[in-house]
Design a protein around this motif. Structure first.
Motif, short mmCIF file in Angstrom:
data_model
loop_
_atom_site.label_atom_id
_atom_site.label_comp_id
_atom_site.label_asym_id
_atom_site.label_seq_id
_atom_site.Cartn_x
_atom_site.Cartn_y
_atom_site.Cartn_z
N ARG A 135 -32.96 -1.78 58.90
CA ARG A 135 -32.91 -3.01 59.30
C ARG A 135 -33.02 -3.68 60.52
N PHE A 179 -33.50 -9.36 57.65
CA PHE A 179 -32.99 -10.44 57.02
C PHE A 179 -32.61 -11.25 58.99
N GLN A 197 -30.81 -9.82 50.60
CA GLN A 197 -29.04 -9.04 50.20
C GLN A 197 -29.64 -8.20 48.70
N THR A 198 -29.36 -8.64 47.79
CA THR A 198 -29.42 -9.17 47.28
C THR A 198 -30.66 -7.34 45.97
N GLU A 200 -21.64 -5.12 52.90
CA GLU A 200 -23.17 -5.13 51.23
C GLU A 200 -24.07 -4.86 51.90
N ILE A 201 -24.34 -5.06 53.01
CA ILE A 201 -25.18 -4.12 54.32
C ILE A 201 -25.76 -2.62 54.19
#
Length: 468
Positions: free
Chosen positions: A33, A47, A86-87, A140-141
């Protein structure tokens, strides 16, 4: 990551390919990322942050060799466009983990997660190739990015799981279903967000609820709220701790003259002595947790004890000890702080400082809600009870509570001082430190007190504190 074509990835995440001449091109490098980490064969995840939009770096990462960008809009470069990045990242991690079939070890707790994860990783590495969470990359990332770094050779995947509310760990375990789940403790970290320790226990226990029947729940026998989680899983339960009822336990716990823990490790397969390289008695519980995981995965007591005795810290600013040429010892434990870890660090300082002058440079513990005043006051009082030579409380309101607690406990007067910021703390220490002193630096991450430790050991810009 395991090699996947851009067409395969698009199918897994439900995305559309844009500006991709050849969908059979494979992602063979890491999933990243940070545009600076992009390289040949990588997949860059774009992101949109508060200050930076990853989509703006699409051309740069492709020029660096990235196979494509995972994006939420076309970027004029090879991209897989999805509705929610993210999903999509989570879906890709779920696909890769299930395809690999590696043994997944997940751990959570209010304190000690990162140190314990580092110990587990170093022990399991001796048995087979292991991938683990870097630093505190536990949300969650960070969690799916870590999972995606596994390859076909990876035997064990060790994932740290953090939570700031109910359902967070359930979400993470859905992305990366664990075979072994470890719960360290239920403390007061983030209690202001959760509302109470019982709510924290409910959230942490989501990990053991996610375990399969042929899995293992590894629970702290010395923490009643953790031990009670045994009723929330169908998996085998293994208890660790100093309790006589623990399956993996420590006996004859002591600290060396330098403050490093030593004990006799007992597992169902035998017993062996451990002397750790880490500092502080709190690492005994962390080591037992790691030992319980290793025992479940087939390692002998002797193998585990040797690995624990040789393990170091893999993450920065966690009881990071530096000896200066003048004999001053600086302990940088400034990555984060909560009441449990603050008490553990103070006890470690007291053990390390026997016969020496000790300094506790402490700042705010964040996210304590209505408990903030009482917890800061209690830490200040503990510093007095442990005979810490001088408390330097750094910052605003919370720092004043630390100092007040120390003053009221022992009428310290000049032994307790409140300074406004990190630079003021550095100035004070430079003027008053003597050879042989031991300095502990600790606060929540948002305070940035690591700059004090860095200035004292000369790793900052000309030893000065960076502007914040």
């Amino acid at each position: 990551m395991i090699a996947l074509s851009l067409a395969e990835i698009a199918a897994v995440v439900g995305g559309q390919t844009h500006d991709i001449p050849d969908p059979s091109v494979q992602v063979t490098g890491p999933v990243v990322r940070d545009s600076r980490e992009a390289g040949p064969g990588s997949l860059f995840v774009a992101f949109v942050g508060e200050r930076v939009d990853g989509h703006d770096f699409a051309a740069q990462v492709v020029e660096a060799g990235a196979a494509a960008v995972l994006a939420s809009r076309p970027v004029g470069a090879p991209a897989i466009v999805v509705e929610d990045v993210q999903t999509a990242l989570g879906a890709l991690a779920r696909h890769v983990v299930r395809r690999l079939g590696t043994t997944l070890v997940a751990l959570t707790g209010s304190a000690g997660k990162t140190s314990t994860k580092d110990l587990i990783a170093q022990v399991l590495q001796r048995k087979a190739p292991t991938v683990w969470t870097p630093g505190s990359f536990n949300n969650e990332i960070g969690l799916p990015l870590t999972a995606l770094s596994a390859t076909e050779e990876t035997k064990f995947l060790v994932l740290e799981m953090g939570a700031r509310g109910l359902g967070h760990i359930r979400y993470l375990t859905d992305l990366t279903p664990p075979k072994i789940g470890l719960v360290l403790n239920v403390g007061t970290a983030h209690i202001g967000e959760f509302g109470g320790r019982e709510q924290i226990a409910q959230a942490k226990g989501e990990l053991v609820e996610a375990l399969p029947e042929d899995g293992a729940a590894i629970l702290n026998a010395d923490d009643p709220l953790v031990r009670a989680m045994a009723s929330r899983t169908k998996a085998k339960v293994i208890l660790f701790g100093e309790s006589g009822e623990a399956d993996v336990r420590a006996e004859n716990v002591r600290l060396t003259d330098s403050g490093q823990p030593a004990f006799t490790l007992h597992t169902p397969s035998g017993a062996s002595d451990v002397t750790m390289r880490l500092y502080g008695e709190h690492h005994v519980s962390n080591a037992l947790a790691a030992a319980a995981v290793a025992h479940e995965l087939g390692m002998s007591a002797e193998e585990i004890a040797t690995a624990l005795s040789e393990a170091g810290s893999l993450s920065r600013w966690r009881m990071e000890v530096t000896e200066r040429p003048d004999g001053v010892t600086v302990v940088n434990d400034a990555y984060n702080a909560n009441p449990e870890s603050m008490r553990a660090a103070l006890r470690a300082l007291a053990a390390m400082g026997k016969g020496r002058r000790t300094w506790a440079v402490l700042g705010k513990m964040a996210e304590l809600g209505d408990e903030a005043l009482a917890e800061h006051d209690a830490v200040g009082r503990l510093a007095v009870r442990l005979n810490v030579s001088k408390l330097v409380a750094v910052g605003g309101r919370e720092a004043s509570w630390l100092q007040l607690g120390a003053y009221n406990e022992g009428s310290w007067g000049e032994e307790s001082v409140h300074v406004s910021d990190a630079q003021a703390a550095v100035d004070l220490l430079r003027s008053e430190l003597r050879p042989g002193d031991v300095v502990l630096v600790k606060a929540s991450r948002s305070v940035g007190l690591e700059s004090v430790a860095q200035a004292l050991v000369g790793t900052g810009a000309e030893g000065e504190v960076a502007a914040r």
